[in-house]
Design an enzyme around this catalytic site. Structure first.
Site, PDB file in Angstrom:
ATOM      1  N   THR A 190      -7.890   3.605  -0.608  1.00 43.90           N
ATOM      2  CA  THR A 190      -7.130   3.002  -1.828  1.00 43.90           C
ATOM      3  C   THR A 190      -7.238   1.681  -1.803  1.00 43.90           C
ATOM      4  OG1 THR A 190      -5.268   4.664  -1.287  1.00 43.90           O
ATOM      5  CG2 THR A 190      -4.575   2.773  -2.199  1.00 43.90           C
ATOM      6  N   GLY A 220       1.709  10.229  -3.160  1.00 46.75           N
ATOM      7  CA  GLY A 220       1.914   9.228  -1.978  1.00 46.75           C
ATOM      8  C   GLY A 220       2.771   8.053  -2.155  1.00 46.75           C
ATOM      9  N   GLY A 242      -3.198   4.094   3.563  1.00 49.78           N
ATOM     10  CA  GLY A 242      -3.255   4.917   4.860  1.00 49.78           C
ATOM     11  C   GLY A 242      -2.265   6.152   4.399  1.00 49.78           C
ATOM     12  N   GLY A 244       0.248   7.651   3.186  1.00 50.01           N
ATOM     13  CA  GLY A 244       1.423   7.419   2.328  1.00 50.01           C
ATOM     14  C   GLY A 244       3.010   7.824   2.785  1.00 50.01           C
TER      15      GLY A 244
END
Ligand code: ASP
Length: 329
Positions: A190, A220, A242, A244
């Site tokens: 992300t 997320g 990471g 979420g």
């Protein structure tokens, strides 16, 4: 617990990041913990999660000619949304367990305006749709079909977001349909981006295809204001990458900005953010979180659960990929 595979940065060491004090805003009688009168503001500056060189270079291009932080973060993260070799963001992102690519993104400006889209299909640039939500509607979040319909009304075009590569991987995955986290096995994820422009104003953006093979409908932290991203122009900004679910449980980015407001450096605030998460997950090692923060003076910091998280920083002195310290060694 069903989790997404996470990412590997093989050459990682846990080099430290200098935490420098800054002048904290002292609102509501909260005393700054480490205030100093010597901090000067570094601007313009942009940082982003992971080593997204091209995205941060694009944002820097916007900032270095006097563009706004808002334009910089939007233009920057769009580079990753368009890159089909990045299988965690935008077009080419891995699908959910039903084979649908569903995207989440948000954006926030210096005035505290924000926009977000969740569970968006068929549109390659969710961050720009989020900006339109912010600027063209009285709302903050649009989801699913409503968000998609709005995007078409705003002139976005329909695209197939599944690529040959992600379709093949999905077909493979269907053979076992296993959904376990393997920490740090890829090398990007992300993108959350934070910038300060020439005027000293802050903005941020965050965009993702979410956890690969997630439940249909899962959203997320990335598009959730306060969780995946938060900007307060008086204090600083933070973003997360990471798992979420864990970031949402602590409203991670908002927490980090509030810790900076109380006087913590960006580094200290990110460390405290990860520690809060670990307190709720004692002994658990099967997930990664990375936080990235910047304060109003342009000082930056990051921290993560496992070694592997890095961030790229661009300012007038050049650019570098900075490894994060981590909770576990
Ligand atoms: N935070 C994102 C999510 O939970 C995933 C990621 O950062 O890879 O959707």
């Amino acid at each position: 617990m069903k989790r997404r595979k996470f990412i590997k940065n093989s050459s990682l060491t846990t080099a430290g990041i200098a935490a420098t004090p800054f002048i904290a805003s002292c609102k509501n009688d909260v005393k700054p913990i480490e205030a100093t009168a010597t901090a000067t503001q570094v601007k313009p500056i942009v940082v982003c999660t992971w080593d997204f060189k091209n995205a941060s270079a694009k944002a820097w291009e916007v900032l270095s000619i006097g563009g706004s932080a808002l334009d910089a973060v939007e233009q920057g993260v769009r580079v990753e949304e368009a890159d089909i070799t990045n299988e965690t963001v935008g077009k080419g992102g891995r699908p959910d367990r039903d084979g649908n690519v569903t995207l989440d993104a948000c954006i926030m400006d210096a005035a505290g305006n924000c926009g977000s889209v969740v569970y968006l299909k068929n549109i390659a640039h969710p961050v720009s749709v989020a900006r339109k939500v912010m600027e063209e509607t009285p709302h903050i979040i649009l989801a699913g079909e409503g968000a998609e319909k709005f995007a078409y009304e705003q002139g976005f075009k329909k695209e197939n977001l599944l690529t040959e590569s992600t379709r093949k991987q999905y077909q493979e995955w269907l053979k076992t349909s296993e959904y376990e986290t393997i920490i740090n096995i890829e090398n990007h994820d992300t993108i959350g981006m934070l910038a300060i422009d020439e005027n000293g104003d802050l903005s941020g953006a965050c965009t993702t295809s979410g956890m690969a093979y997630k439940f249909g409908g899962r959203v997320g932290d990335s598009p959730i204001i306060g969780a995946g991203l938060f900007v307060d122009n008086e204090v600083g900004a933070a973003t997360a990458t990471g798992v979420g679910e864990e970031v949402i449980r602590t409203v991670g980015s908002f927490l980090i900005v509030e810790l900076m407001r109380q006087g913590k450096s960006p580094q200290e605030a990110c460390e405290e953010g990860v520690k809060r998460i670990m307190k709720k997950n004692e002994g658990r090692k099967d997930f990664q979180i990375g936080f990235l923060a910047i304060n109003k003076n342009g000082e930056t910091g990051s921290y993560c659960v496992h070694p592997g998280f890095t961030y790229r920083k661009y300012d007038n002195s050049g650019h570098e990929n900075i490894p994060s310290n981590s909770f576990y060694s």
